[in-house]
Scaffold this motif. Structure first.
Motif, PDB file in Angstrom:
ATOM      1  N   PRO A   1       8.005  74.597  54.271  1.00  0.00           N
ATOM      2  CA  PRO A   1       6.979  74.739  55.309  1.00  0.00           C
ATOM      3  C   PRO A   1       7.243  75.883  56.280  1.00  0.00           C
ATOM      4  O   PRO A   1       6.286  76.514  56.751  1.00  0.00           O
ATOM      5  CB  PRO A   1       7.012  73.382  56.021  1.00  0.00           C
ATOM      6  CG  PRO A   1       7.421  72.432  54.950  1.00  0.00           C
ATOM      7  CD  PRO A   1       8.439  73.186  54.133  1.00  0.00           C
TER       8      PRO A   1
ATOM      9  N   ARG B   1       4.498  78.857  56.804  1.00  0.00           N
ATOM     10  CA  ARG B   1       3.980  79.153  58.143  1.00  0.00           C
ATOM     11  C   ARG B   1       4.028  80.659  58.425  1.00  0.00           C
ATOM     12  O   ARG B   1       3.124  81.218  59.048  1.00  0.00           O
ATOM     13  CB  ARG B   1       4.788  78.400  59.202  1.00  0.00           C
ATOM     14  CG  ARG B   1       4.165  78.419  60.589  1.00  0.00           C
ATOM     15  CD  ARG B   1       4.993  77.583  61.548  1.00  0.00           C
ATOM     16  NE  ARG B   1       4.246  77.234  62.731  1.00  0.00           N
ATOM     17  CZ  ARG B   1       4.089  78.047  63.779  1.00  0.00           C
ATOM     18  NH1 ARG B   1       4.635  79.241  63.767  1.00  0.00           N
ATOM     19  NH2 ARG B   1       3.386  77.647  64.820  1.00  0.00           N
TER      20      ARG B   1
ATOM     21  N   ARG C   1       0.487  72.723  54.313  1.00  0.00           N
ATOM     22  CA  ARG C   1       0.613  74.153  54.599  1.00  0.00           C
ATOM     23  C   ARG C   1       0.049  75.009  53.456  1.00  0.00           C
ATOM     24  O   ARG C   1      -0.616  76.021  53.697  1.00  0.00           O
ATOM     25  CB  ARG C   1       2.089  74.499  54.852  1.00  0.00           C
ATOM     26  CG  ARG C   1       2.608  74.015  56.220  1.00  0.00           C
ATOM     27  CD  ARG C   1       2.341  75.070  57.298  1.00  0.00           C
ATOM     28  NE  ARG C   1       2.507  74.533  58.640  1.00  0.00           N
ATOM     29  CZ  ARG C   1       3.651  74.520  59.314  1.00  0.00           C
ATOM     30  NH1 ARG C   1       4.756  74.994  58.769  1.00  0.00           N
ATOM     31  NH2 ARG C   1       3.699  74.048  60.543  1.00  0.00           N
TER      32      ARG C   1
ATOM     33  N   ASP D   1       9.700  73.850  61.934  1.00  0.00           N
ATOM     34  CA  ASP D   1       9.217  75.173  62.338  1.00  0.00           C
ATOM     35  C   ASP D   1      10.236  75.958  63.150  1.00  0.00           C
ATOM     36  O   ASP D   1      10.063  77.165  63.364  1.00  0.00           O
ATOM     37  CB  ASP D   1       7.911  75.050  63.123  1.00  0.00           C
ATOM     38  CG  ASP D   1       6.756  74.600  62.234  1.00  0.00           C
ATOM     39  OD1 ASP D   1       6.883  74.702  61.002  1.00  0.00           O
ATOM     40  OD2 ASP D   1       5.738  74.127  62.774  1.00  0.00           O
TER      41      ASP D   1
ATOM     42  N   LYS E   1       3.958  67.772  54.407  1.00  0.00           N
ATOM     43  CA  LYS E   1       3.892  68.988  55.217  1.00  0.00           C
ATOM     44  C   LYS E   1       3.769  70.224  54.327  1.00  0.00           C
ATOM     45  O   LYS E   1       2.993  71.147  54.625  1.00  0.00           O
ATOM     46  CB  LYS E   1       5.134  69.104  56.108  1.00  0.00           C
ATOM     47  CG  LYS E   1       5.058  70.237  57.112  1.00  0.00           C
ATOM     48  CD  LYS E   1       6.171  70.134  58.134  1.00  0.00           C
ATOM     49  CE  LYS E   1       6.039  71.209  59.214  1.00  0.00           C
ATOM     50  NZ  LYS E   1       7.078  71.066  60.259  1.00  0.00           N
TER      51      LYS E   1
ATOM     52  N   GLN F   1      -3.679  74.871  53.646  1.00  0.00           N
ATOM     53  CA  GLN F   1      -4.150  75.656  54.790  1.00  0.00           C
ATOM     54  C   GLN F   1      -4.096  77.146  54.481  1.00  0.00           C
ATOM     55  O   GLN F   1      -5.031  77.899  54.791  1.00  0.00           O
ATOM     56  CB  GLN F   1      -3.266  75.335  56.005  1.00  0.00           C
ATOM     57  CG  GLN F   1      -3.723  75.961  57.312  1.00  0.00           C
ATOM     58  CD  GLN F   1      -2.783  75.593  58.455  1.00  0.00           C
ATOM     59  OE1 GLN F   1      -1.898  74.739  58.309  1.00  0.00           O
ATOM     60  NE2 GLN F   1      -2.967  76.242  59.587  1.00  0.00           N
TER      61      GLN F   1
END
Length: 426
Positions: A51, A55, A271, A217, A267, A274
Motif C-alpha cells: 500500500p 500510494r 489502493r 503510510d 488495503k 483507486q
C-alpha cells in the motif's frame, strides 16, 4: 579484482526497470545479470502489492494532473515546476518526509542517535470528502562511520530503506557472491535493530516486520514508534517463533487518524482499485494500464492474499523462488525493461499492449524534465534514439513545433493527447 557485477534501477510508480548493461536485453543477458534482475524484480513486485508504494503511484498521477491543470490555466509551464495545489503540496510533503533521501553510506560503525521531527499538514481529502489534519513524521540517523575518529553524518531514514533492505536481503540470499552494497540503505534495518538491542533477531523476522511496516503510510514511524518503542513487542519478537510473529503481524490491521481500521489485504485491493480508477478517469492514454491493473488486482487477490510474500520469497529455496518469479512474469508480466541506452523489451502477456506503458514512461520523463530546468533536449530523446525513433536536430533542441510533424514520435503523442501542443515550456 574486478567484480562481474551490474547494477540496476527500478523507477518506483512507473513499472519499468533498467539494467546497466550495454548489451541488448535477451533471455541470455538477463540470465547473466540475474542477481540485478531479481533485485529490481522485487522492487517491481513491491509496487504491485504494498500500500505504501501504491500510494506513491497515486501521488504521481495527481502531480501530473496538477501540472496539466496549471498548464491549461496559464498557457505556459515554468521550470522547475513548483505551482502545486493544496492536495499536491501535501502529497509532496508526505512523500519527502516518509520516503527518505538518496544518499549512500558505505560503512557504519554504529548509529549514535535517532531523532524525529514532523510537519503539521491540513488539507481536503477528496476520497473521504473531509478536511484532514495530521502530522507527517521524518526520521534522522546520526551515523558514526569511523569509531576512532568519531566522524558522524546525518542520514534521512525512510521507506526507501525498508524497500531496499528487503530486495537486498533476498538478492544476497540467492546470489551470495554478489559484491557488498553500501550499508545504508541496504542494511539499514539490521543497523536499527542493533541500536535497539535486537541484534540477535533473525533476518526472516526482520524482513517480515519491514514488510508489515510498508502497509502503513508512514513505514518508518510504524517501525520505530509503534513497534520497536514498545517493550512488549520487543519481548514478543525475542521470545516467539517466526511462525507466531508472522501470524501476529498478518492479522494486525492499519488504523487511520480517523479511527478507521482496515485489514492488510483489503488495503492493497482498495489502493489498486483507486489507482486504476484515477487512470481511467483522468488519463485516456493509460486505458491499457487500467486493464492491466485489473489483471494485477485479480492476481494479487488469488495468489498473494493472506501472506507476506517477500518474507515467503526469502524462505524459499532457489527452485521455488525461480518458479515464483516465472509465474508472476507469465501471469502479469513486466511492462518495460531497459538497458543503459534505454533500449527496451517487454515481458507482458500478448494481449496487453505495450504502447500504454511507453506513454506512462513518457509521463515519467516529462515530469523529470519539468523538475529540472537545465536539460534542453526532448525528455525521451535517449529512449527514441535507442528504439529506432526518427530523431533529428529538432529533438535535441526540443522544438515542439517541428516534433508535431513526426507521426512516430512518442513524445508528440503524449503532447497531443494531453493538449499541450500550444503550451510553452520555459
Amino acid at each position: 579484482m574486478v567484480n562481474n557485477f551490474t547494477s540496476g534501477l527500478y523507477n518506483i510508480s512507473f513499472f519499468n526497470m533498467k539494467i546497466d548493461t550495454s548489451e541488448e536485453l535477451t533471455n541470455e543477458v538477463i540470465k547473466k545479470e540475474e542477481s540485478t534482475f531479481i533485485h529490481e524484480f522485487i522492487h517491481y513486485l513491491q509496487d504491485l502489492i504494498l500500500p505504501y508504494n501504491i500510494r506513491v503511484n497515486l501521488s504521481n498521477v495527481r502531480w501530473l494532473f496538477n501540472i496539466l491543470e496549471e498548464a491549461y490555466k496559464k498557457g505556459t509551464i515554468k521550470r522547475p515546476f513548483e505551482d502545486w495545489n493544496n492536495e499536491s503540496s501535501i502529497l509532496w510533503t508526505q512523500f519527502n518526509n516518509t520516503f527518505g533521501h538518496g544518499n549512500f553510506i558505505d560503512k557504519v560503525a554504529y548509529i549514535n542517535n535517532i531523532t524525529s521531527d514532523y510537519d503539521n499538514i491540513e488539507g481536503y481529502d477528496s476520497n473521504l470528502n473531509v478536511v484532514r489534519r495530521h502530522r507527517v513524521y521524518k526520521y534522522t540517523l546520526d551515523v558514526v562511520e569511523d569509531a576512532e575518529l568519531q566522524h558522524s553524518e546525518t542520514y534521512y531514514l525512510g521507506a526507501r530503506d525498508l524497500l531496499e533492505y528487503i530486495a537486498y536481503k533476498i538478492e544476497s540470499k540467492f546470489f551470495p557472491d554478489r559484491p557488498a552494497a553500501p550499508q545504508l540503505p541496504y542494511e539499514s534495518v539490521d543497523l536499527i535493530f542493533d541500536s535497539y538491542g535486537l541484534a540477535d533477531i533473525s533476518d526472516e523476522i526482520k524482513i517480515c516486520i519491514a514488510e508489515r511496516c510498508l502497509y502503513n503510510d508512514a513505514p518508518v514511524h510504524c517501525l520505530l514508534y509503534v513497534l520497536l518503542s514498545d517493550n512488549k513487542f520487543k519481548d514478543f519478537i525475542r521470545n516467539s517463533s517466526y511462525k507466531d510473529i508472522y501470524a501476529f503481524l498478518l492479522n494486525s490491521s492499519t488504523l487511520t487518524r480517523d479511527g478507521y481500521s482496515e485489514e492488510l489485504i483489503a488495503k492493497t485491493q482498495r489502493r489498486i482499485h483507486q489507482f486504476k480508477n484515477e487512470l481511467q478517469i483522468r488519463y485516456g492514454s493509460f486505458e491499457e494500464i487500467s486493464k492491466w491493473l485489473s489483471m494485477v488486482s485479480e492476481f494479487v487477490k488469488n495468489n498473494l492474499s493472506g501472506k507476506f510474500i517477500f518474507s515467503d520469497i526469502y524462505k524459499m529455496n532457489s527452485d521455488d523462488m525461480h518458479k515464483f518469479v516465472n509465474d508472476v512474469i507469465n501471469q502479469v508480466g513486466i511492462p518495460l525493461i531497459m538497458n543503459e541506452q534505454e533500449k527496451y523489451i517487454s515481458m507482458c502477456p500478448e494481449h496487453i499492449q505495450k504502447s500504454g506503458f511507453i506513454q506512462f514512461y513518457v509521463s515519467q520523463k516529462f515530469m523529470d524534465f519539468l523538475f529540472n530546468n537545465k536539460e534542453t533536449k526532448c525528455p525521451i530523446y535517449g529512449f527514441c534514439k535507442a528504439n529506432g525513433g526518427s530523431c533529428n536536430e529538432n529533438c535535441v533542441l526540443n522544438n515542439n513545433g517541428i516534433i508535431m510533424g513526426n507521426e512516430s514520435c512518442h513524445y508528440r503523442k503524449f503532447i497531443e493527447t494531453y493538449r499541450l501542443t500550444g503550451i510553452k515550456i520555459d
